[in-house]
Design a protein around this motif. Structure first.
Motif, PDB file in Angstrom:
ATOM      1  N   GLU A 206      29.799  27.459 103.115  1.00 31.66           N
ATOM      2  CA  GLU A 206      30.605  27.136 104.534  1.00 31.66           C
ATOM      3  C   GLU A 206      32.238  27.549 104.420  1.00 31.66           C
ATOM      4  O   GLU A 206      32.672  27.333 103.174  1.00 31.66           O
ATOM      5  CB  GLU A 206      30.384  25.739 104.948  1.00 31.66           C
ATOM      6  CG  GLU A 206      28.811  25.530 105.243  1.00 31.66           C
ATOM      7  CD  GLU A 206      28.767  23.871 105.692  1.00 31.66           C
ATOM      8  OE1 GLU A 206      28.143  23.727 106.700  1.00 31.66           O
ATOM      9  OE2 GLU A 206      29.563  23.076 105.273  1.00 31.66           O
ATOM     10  N   ALA A 207      32.560  27.945 105.459  1.00 33.52           N
ATOM     11  CA  ALA A 207      34.095  28.031 105.833  1.00 33.52           C
ATOM     12  C   ALA A 207      34.762  28.930 104.647  1.00 33.52           C
ATOM     13  O   ALA A 207      35.688  28.579 103.880  1.00 33.52           O
ATOM     14  CB  ALA A 207      34.564  26.689 105.715  1.00 33.52           C
ATOM     15  N   VAL A 208      33.965  30.212 104.402  1.00 34.65           N
ATOM     16  CA  VAL A 208      34.782  31.077 103.463  1.00 34.65           C
ATOM     17  C   VAL A 208      36.142  31.707 104.105  1.00 34.65           C
ATOM     18  O   VAL A 208      36.935  32.275 103.439  1.00 34.65           O
ATOM     19  CB  VAL A 208      33.945  32.277 103.131  1.00 34.65           C
ATOM     20  CG1 VAL A 208      32.707  31.627 102.188  1.00 34.65           C
ATOM     21  CG2 VAL A 208      33.234  32.954 104.435  1.00 34.65           C
ATOM     22  N   ILE A 209      36.077  31.661 105.439  1.00 33.18           N
ATOM     23  CA  ILE A 209      37.026  32.328 106.317  1.00 33.18           C
ATOM     24  C   ILE A 209      37.501  31.015 107.495  1.00 33.18           C
ATOM     25  O   ILE A 209      36.377  30.782 108.216  1.00 33.18           O
ATOM     26  CB  ILE A 209      36.934  33.377 106.939  1.00 33.18           C
ATOM     27  CG1 ILE A 209      36.773  34.569 105.954  1.00 33.18           C
ATOM     28  CG2 ILE A 209      38.259  33.738 107.710  1.00 33.18           C
ATOM     29  CD1 ILE A 209      36.568  36.080 106.548  1.00 33.18           C
ATOM     30  N   VAL A 210      38.778  30.575 107.449  1.00 35.12           N
ATOM     31  CA  VAL A 210      38.921  29.831 108.604  1.00 35.12           C
ATOM     32  C   VAL A 210      40.525  30.107 109.132  1.00 35.12           C
ATOM     33  O   VAL A 210      41.416  30.213 108.466  1.00 35.12           O
ATOM     34  CB  VAL A 210      39.184  28.303 107.981  1.00 35.12           C
ATOM     35  CG1 VAL A 210      39.812  27.417 109.092  1.00 35.12           C
ATOM     36  CG2 VAL A 210      38.079  27.939 107.351  1.00 35.12           C
TER      37      VAL A 210
END
Length: 319
Positions: free
Chosen positions: A191-195
């Motif tokens: 999850e959330a490799v890019i935010v």
């Protein structure tokens, strides 16, 4: 210093004036190509598909025209070429269908591939699989005969992108500010490799599967480049004077990043230095565009224009 000298001295492969046009007489909303860019296909909102041979050496050659069996033509359309099986794959609304490029006929039609709108289509070439996603949160795996082999429940996918290596995919959901990663080897989720703080308009991989560019929906034109293995923001690109309208963007030979802005221009940046290079004005309103071809020396920008033409701009090593 080595990096600086490389990017100061190496010519940039911007598209040349050695362009040529195709005339499908349709406004195309999605384009796709083979890895050598010798075959280009596009689909109109009305469900008509055209296929061309596009080698600049031979000139344009019309190959085939298909029409989808789907009765409802609303919504976004997704088009891919399965080079291994010589198939053209179209996903739209709830349905998915394939067309035999060798025989020039429809191969298979699945009217209810998903329970809700399809939000993505990709090919996993290493496994010979076709992937589709739906906004209700289902990721489906199909073989070349469009027989479903597996399904995976996820969040509500609004769009997804498969890595060049076919080892994993990235997807956007809900507010489009966070990107998750799913391994296609063991189906594990990261999850959330890019935010991001702003909604993401689109996403593109570099030739390296760990480097990803995202375009943001902000007033000041912005493209952010991430290393998704380290979950680290590497660079932000600006330089355009107007708010961008990103249909898609991408890398060319690992040294040029390009994006559409306004209705008839494309901007180019040097990826190594981060400098804005130039804007390329197109003689028409752009309805869709893509980087056709993945092989070195066989890349070109393919632009579908609202005046029912396709403009092809080969990349070269000179400005």
């Amino acid at each position: 210093f080595d990096s600086l000298m490389y990017h100061r001295c190496k010519p940039s492969p911007l598209p040349t004036k050695n362009s040529f046009e195709l005339n499908p007489e349709l406004e195309l909303v999605a384009l796709c190509s083979t890895s050598d860019a010798d075959l280009l296909a596009g689909v109109s909102q009305s469900g008509v598909i055209v296929v061309y041979e596009t080698s600049p050496d031979r000139g344009e050659k019309f190959v085939e025209r298909f029409r989808t069996k789907s009765k409802n033509q609303e919504g976004k359309k997704y088009l891919k070429i399965d080079e291994q099986n010589r198939l053209l794959i179209l996903a739209s609304q709830y349905s998915i269908e394939s067309f035999d490029l060798a025989k020039g006929e429809i191969n298979k039609f699945v009217e209810k591939a998903h329970l809700d709108f399809i939000s993505g289509l990709a090919l996993c070439e290493s496994k010979g699989q076709i992937l589709t996603a739906s906004v209700e949160g289902t990721l489906s795996f199909w073989n070349s005969s469009l027989k479903k082999e597996a399904s995976l429940s996820t969040k509500r996918i609004t769009e997804f992108f498969i890595a060049p290596s076919s080892e994993f995919l990235l997807y956007l959901f809900t507010e489009r500010k966070v990107v998750d990663r799913i391994s296609l080897l063991d189906r594990s989720l990261s999850e959330a490799v890019i935010v991001e703080q702003q909604p993401i308009i689109s996403l593109s991989f570099d030739l390296s599967p760990s480097i990803v560019a995202v375009g943001l929906s902000v007033e000041s034109p912005t493209v952010n480049v991430w290393d998704i293995q380290k979950r680290q923001l590497l660079r932000s690109f600006g330089g355009l004077q107007n708010r961008p309208n990103f249909f898609c963007f991408g890398f060319a030979d690992q040294s040029i990043l390009f994006a559409q802005h306004r209705c008839s221009e494309i901007g180019f940046w040097n990826f190594g230095s981060g400098l804005f290079l130039k804007s390329l004005k197109i003689g028409g309103q752009i309805s869709s565009f893509m980087l056709a071809g993945r092989e070195k020396g066989k890349k070109m920008l393919a632009l579908a224009l609202e005046d029912r033409k396709i403009l092809l701009l080969p990349f070269t090593s000179s400005l």
